[in-house]
Design a protein around this motif. Structure first.
Motif, PDB file in Angstrom:
ATOM      1  N   GLY A 128      30.289  47.299  50.044  1.00  0.00           N
ATOM      2  CA  GLY A 128      31.793  47.000  50.497  1.00  0.00           C
ATOM      3  C   GLY A 128      32.255  46.606  50.262  1.00  0.00           C
ATOM      4  N   ARG A 129      33.402  45.919  50.764  1.00  0.00           N
ATOM      5  CA  ARG A 129      34.813  45.112  50.639  1.00  0.00           C
ATOM      6  C   ARG A 129      34.879  43.158  50.912  1.00  0.00           C
ATOM      7  NH1 ARG A 129      39.777  48.475  53.036  1.00  0.00           N
ATOM      8  NH2 ARG A 129      38.901  47.312  54.946  1.00  0.00           N
ATOM      9  N   PRO A 130      35.242  42.665  49.984  1.00  0.00           N
ATOM     10  CA  PRO A 130      35.551  40.928  49.922  1.00  0.00           C
ATOM     11  C   PRO A 130      35.702  41.073  51.239  1.00  0.00           C
ATOM     12  CG  PRO A 130      36.345  41.541  48.620  1.00  0.00           C
ATOM     13  CD  PRO A 130      35.922  42.902  48.813  1.00  0.00           C
ATOM     14  N   THR A 131      35.640  39.596  51.952  1.00  0.00           N
ATOM     15  CA  THR A 131      36.218  38.763  52.978  1.00  0.00           C
ATOM     16  C   THR A 131      36.570  37.476  52.174  1.00  0.00           C
ATOM     17  OG1 THR A 131      34.210  40.130  54.568  1.00  0.00           O
ATOM     18  CG2 THR A 131      36.148  38.413  55.339  1.00  0.00           C
ATOM     19  N   ILE A 132      38.313  37.620  52.531  1.00  0.00           N
ATOM     20  CA  ILE A 132      39.024  35.957  52.013  1.00  0.00           C
ATOM     21  C   ILE A 132      39.002  35.007  53.193  1.00  0.00           C
ATOM     22  CG2 ILE A 132      40.516  35.503  50.863  1.00  0.00           C
ATOM     23  CD1 ILE A 132      38.529  37.451  49.539  1.00  0.00           C
ATOM     24  N   GLY A 133      38.915  33.837  53.274  1.00  0.00           N
ATOM     25  CA  GLY A 133      38.886  32.679  54.212  1.00  0.00           C
ATOM     26  C   GLY A 133      40.281  32.525  53.717  1.00  0.00           C
ATOM     27  N   ASN A 134      40.303  31.427  54.714  1.00  0.00           N
ATOM     28  CA  ASN A 134      41.902  30.677  54.673  1.00  0.00           C
ATOM     29  C   ASN A 134      42.270  29.797  53.214  1.00  0.00           C
ATOM     30  OD1 ASN A 134      42.983  31.482  57.075  1.00  0.00           O
ATOM     31  ND2 ASN A 134      41.109  30.147  58.180  1.00  0.00           N
ATOM     32  N   ARG A 135      43.283  29.685  53.046  1.00  0.00           N
ATOM     33  CA  ARG A 135      43.684  28.752  51.600  1.00  0.00           C
ATOM     34  C   ARG A 135      43.168  29.054  50.799  1.00  0.00           C
ATOM     35  NH1 ARG A 135      43.141  26.284  56.543  1.00  0.00           N
ATOM     36  NH2 ARG A 135      41.397  25.445  56.193  1.00  0.00           N
ATOM     37  N   VAL A 136      43.014  30.346  50.319  1.00  0.00           N
ATOM     38  CA  VAL A 136      42.452  30.911  49.010  1.00  0.00           C
ATOM     39  C   VAL A 136      43.239  31.137  47.803  1.00  0.00           C
ATOM     40  CG1 VAL A 136      40.932  32.237  48.140  1.00  0.00           C
ATOM     41  CG2 VAL A 136      40.404  31.800  50.088  1.00  0.00           C
ATOM     42  N   SER A 137      43.342  30.639  46.874  1.00  0.00           N
ATOM     43  CA  SER A 137      43.498  31.299  45.734  1.00  0.00           C
ATOM     44  C   SER A 137      43.391  31.706  44.542  1.00  0.00           C
ATOM     45  CB  SER A 137      44.236  29.297  45.443  1.00  0.00           C
ATOM     46  OG  SER A 137      45.398  28.827  45.821  1.00  0.00           O
ATOM     47  N   ILE A 138      43.610  32.693  44.747  1.00  0.00           N
ATOM     48  CA  ILE A 138      42.872  33.632  43.422  1.00  0.00           C
ATOM     49  C   ILE A 138      44.351  33.325  41.986  1.00  0.00           C
ATOM     50  CG2 ILE A 138      42.112  35.585  42.197  1.00  0.00           C
ATOM     51  CD1 ILE A 138      41.228  36.237  45.109  1.00  0.00           C
ATOM     52  N   THR A 140      45.554  34.026  37.882  1.00  0.00           N
ATOM     53  CA  THR A 140      45.350  35.148  37.690  1.00  0.00           C
ATOM     54  C   THR A 140      44.194  36.554  36.897  1.00  0.00           C
ATOM     55  OG1 THR A 140      47.068  35.067  36.161  1.00  0.00           O
ATOM     56  CG2 THR A 140      46.570  36.225  34.807  1.00  0.00           C
ATOM     57  N   GLY A 141      44.179  37.234  36.888  1.00  0.00           N
ATOM     58  CA  GLY A 141      42.902  38.179  36.098  1.00  0.00           C
ATOM     59  C   GLY A 141      41.492  38.275  36.816  1.00  0.00           C
ATOM     60  N   ALA A 142      42.180  37.761  38.165  1.00  0.00           N
ATOM     61  CA  ALA A 142      40.774  37.572  38.643  1.00  0.00           C
ATOM     62  C   ALA A 142      39.995  39.110  39.204  1.00  0.00           C
ATOM     63  CB  ALA A 142      40.253  36.458  39.413  1.00  0.00           C
ATOM     64  N   VAL A 143      38.168  39.050  39.003  1.00  0.00           N
ATOM     65  CA  VAL A 143      38.107  40.268  39.835  1.00  0.00           C
ATOM     66  C   VAL A 143      37.074  39.865  41.101  1.00  0.00           C
ATOM     67  CG1 VAL A 143      36.390  42.602  39.801  1.00  0.00           C
ATOM     68  CG2 VAL A 143      38.191  41.338  38.369  1.00  0.00           C
ATOM     69  N   VAL A 144      37.313  40.028  42.163  1.00  0.00           N
ATOM     70  CA  VAL A 144      36.588  39.539  43.895  1.00  0.00           C
ATOM     71  C   VAL A 144      36.073  41.410  43.923  1.00  0.00           C
ATOM     72  CG1 VAL A 144      36.637  38.350  45.630  1.00  0.00           C
ATOM     73  CG2 VAL A 144      37.385  37.816  43.150  1.00  0.00           C
ATOM     74  N   PHE A 145      34.720  41.746  43.963  1.00  0.00           N
ATOM     75  CA  PHE A 145      34.155  42.859  44.962  1.00  0.00           C
ATOM     76  C   PHE A 145      33.380  42.674  45.574  1.00  0.00           C
ATOM     77  CE2 PHE A 145      32.812  42.364  40.497  1.00  0.00           C
ATOM     78  CZ  PHE A 145      30.741  42.762  40.178  1.00  0.00           C
ATOM     79  N   GLY A 146      33.018  43.816  46.378  1.00  0.00           N
ATOM     80  CA  GLY A 146      31.306  43.803  46.788  1.00  0.00           C
ATOM     81  C   GLY A 146      31.240  43.286  48.057  1.00  0.00           C
ATOM     82  N   GLY A 147      30.701  43.716  48.943  1.00  0.00           N
ATOM     83  CA  GLY A 147      30.894  42.924  50.766  1.00  0.00           C
ATOM     84  C   GLY A 147      30.361  41.411  50.857  1.00  0.00           C
ATOM     85  N   ILE A 148      31.219  40.315  50.034  1.00  0.00           N
ATOM     86  CA  ILE A 148      30.569  39.097  49.559  1.00  0.00           C
ATOM     87  C   ILE A 148      31.972  38.479  51.241  1.00  0.00           C
ATOM     88  CG2 ILE A 148      29.930  39.123  47.316  1.00  0.00           C
ATOM     89  CD1 ILE A 148      32.572  38.081  46.431  1.00  0.00           C
ATOM     90  N   SER A 149      31.835  37.196  50.770  1.00  0.00           N
ATOM     91  CA  SER A 149      32.430  36.840  51.328  1.00  0.00           C
ATOM     92  C   SER A 149      33.070  34.976  50.893  1.00  0.00           C
ATOM     93  CB  SER A 149      31.703  35.589  52.677  1.00  0.00           C
ATOM     94  OG  SER A 149      32.336  34.778  53.561  1.00  0.00           O
ATOM     95  N   ILE A 150      34.313  35.114  50.766  1.00  0.00           N
ATOM     96  CA  ILE A 150      34.710  33.837  50.257  1.00  0.00           C
ATOM     97  C   ILE A 150      35.045  32.872  51.391  1.00  0.00           C
ATOM     98  CG2 ILE A 150      36.583  32.965  48.508  1.00  0.00           C
ATOM     99  CD1 ILE A 150      34.934  35.395  47.305  1.00  0.00           C
ATOM    100  N   GLY A 151      34.670  31.799  51.185  1.00  0.00           N
ATOM    101  CA  GLY A 151      35.349  30.782  52.780  1.00  0.00           C
ATOM    102  C   GLY A 151      36.250  29.872  52.420  1.00  0.00           C
ATOM    103  N   ASP A 152      36.595  28.960  53.175  1.00  0.00           N
ATOM    104  CA  ASP A 152      37.839  28.412  53.487  1.00  0.00           C
ATOM    105  C   ASP A 152      38.211  27.689  52.337  1.00  0.00           C
ATOM    106  OD1 ASP A 152      38.479  29.966  55.570  1.00  0.00           O
ATOM    107  OD2 ASP A 152      38.311  28.301  57.471  1.00  0.00           O
ATOM    108  N   ASP A 153      39.124  27.523  51.573  1.00  0.00           N
ATOM    109  CA  ASP A 153      39.579  25.819  50.521  1.00  0.00           C
ATOM    110  C   ASP A 153      38.781  26.310  49.241  1.00  0.00           C
ATOM    111  OD1 ASP A 153      41.625  24.741  52.812  1.00  0.00           O
ATOM    112  OD2 ASP A 153      39.759  23.913  53.315  1.00  0.00           O
ATOM    113  N   VAL A 154      38.795  27.512  48.995  1.00  0.00           N
ATOM    114  CA  VAL A 154      38.692  28.335  47.298  1.00  0.00           C
ATOM    115  C   VAL A 154      39.466  28.440  46.691  1.00  0.00           C
ATOM    116  CG1 VAL A 154      37.411  29.772  46.565  1.00  0.00           C
ATOM    117  CG2 VAL A 154      36.549  29.108  48.503  1.00  0.00           C
TER     118      VAL A 154
END
Length: 191
Positions: A128-138, A140-154
């Motif tokens: 699926g698609r990623p779930t992004i938490g609170n206070r996340v900074s991404i 230049t040029g980053a790729v985030v894919f799949g049914g993953i979870s990105i935690g808070d303050d990342v």
């Protein structure tokens, strides 16, 4: 720019922005949370006009907040950034898109205080698609894919490729991404 010139430009811009200003005033609480991240740390009609005049990516976020059908009637007056695509059911308040061209945001959800630079891709992958938490900074040029979870303050570093869960409080960099900072301490861990 001298104040008189700035005033003349903003007045001319405000005339074509009357529908935008009306929608802003109706949804001020939601838009102000994004506006303070972009313009002078405060929400006001003047700051809204400045942000919409100067920042195409802010317009994209504003049109996203207003909804596809409501914003369809006013986009032609103040065109959005054509290469910033937002396909998320939910983005929390306080989002800030900086220099966002060639960016594709296709996530299950994005939390509050999201910061994103240009050339970022959030997208479909295995599961699926990623779930992004609170206070996340991404960055230049980053790729985030799949049914993953990105935690808070990342923080996801420039050019990182992330296809595994990232725990809260981490900084990840590289391809494949590795954790280089966790809860303020330097580490070198695989995801």
């Amino acid at each position: 720019m001298n104040p008189l010139t700035q005033c003349a430009i903003l007045t001319a811009s405000a005339c074509r922005m009357l529908p935008h200003i009306a929608l802003y005033l109706l949804h001020r609480k939601t838009i102000d949370a994004d506006l303070v991240k972009v313009q002078d740390q405060s929400g006001s009609v003047l700051n809204f006009v400045k942000a919409c005049t100067r920042e195409r990516s802010f317009r994209n976020l504003f049109y996203y907040r207003m909804g596809e059908y409501r914003s369809a009637f006013i986009k032609w007056l103040l065109p959005p950034e054509r290469t910033l695509h937002i396909w998320c059911p939910q983005i929390g308040t306080g989002a800030h898109f900086e220099h966002n061209y060639a960016t594709y945001l296709n996530a299950e959800s994005i939390g509050t205080d999201f910061y994103c630079l240009q050339l970022v891709t959030l997208g479909n992958g295995h599961g699926g698609r990623p779930t992004i938490g609170n206070r996340v900074s991404i960055c230049t040029g980053a790729v985030v894919f799949g049914g993953i979870s990105i935690g808070d303050d990342v923080v996801i570093g420039a050019g990182a490729v992330v296809n595994k869960d990232v725990p809260a409080g981490c900084t990840v960099v590289g391809n494949p991404a590795r954790i280089v900072r966790r809860n303020g301490e330097k580490v070198n861990l695989e995801l």
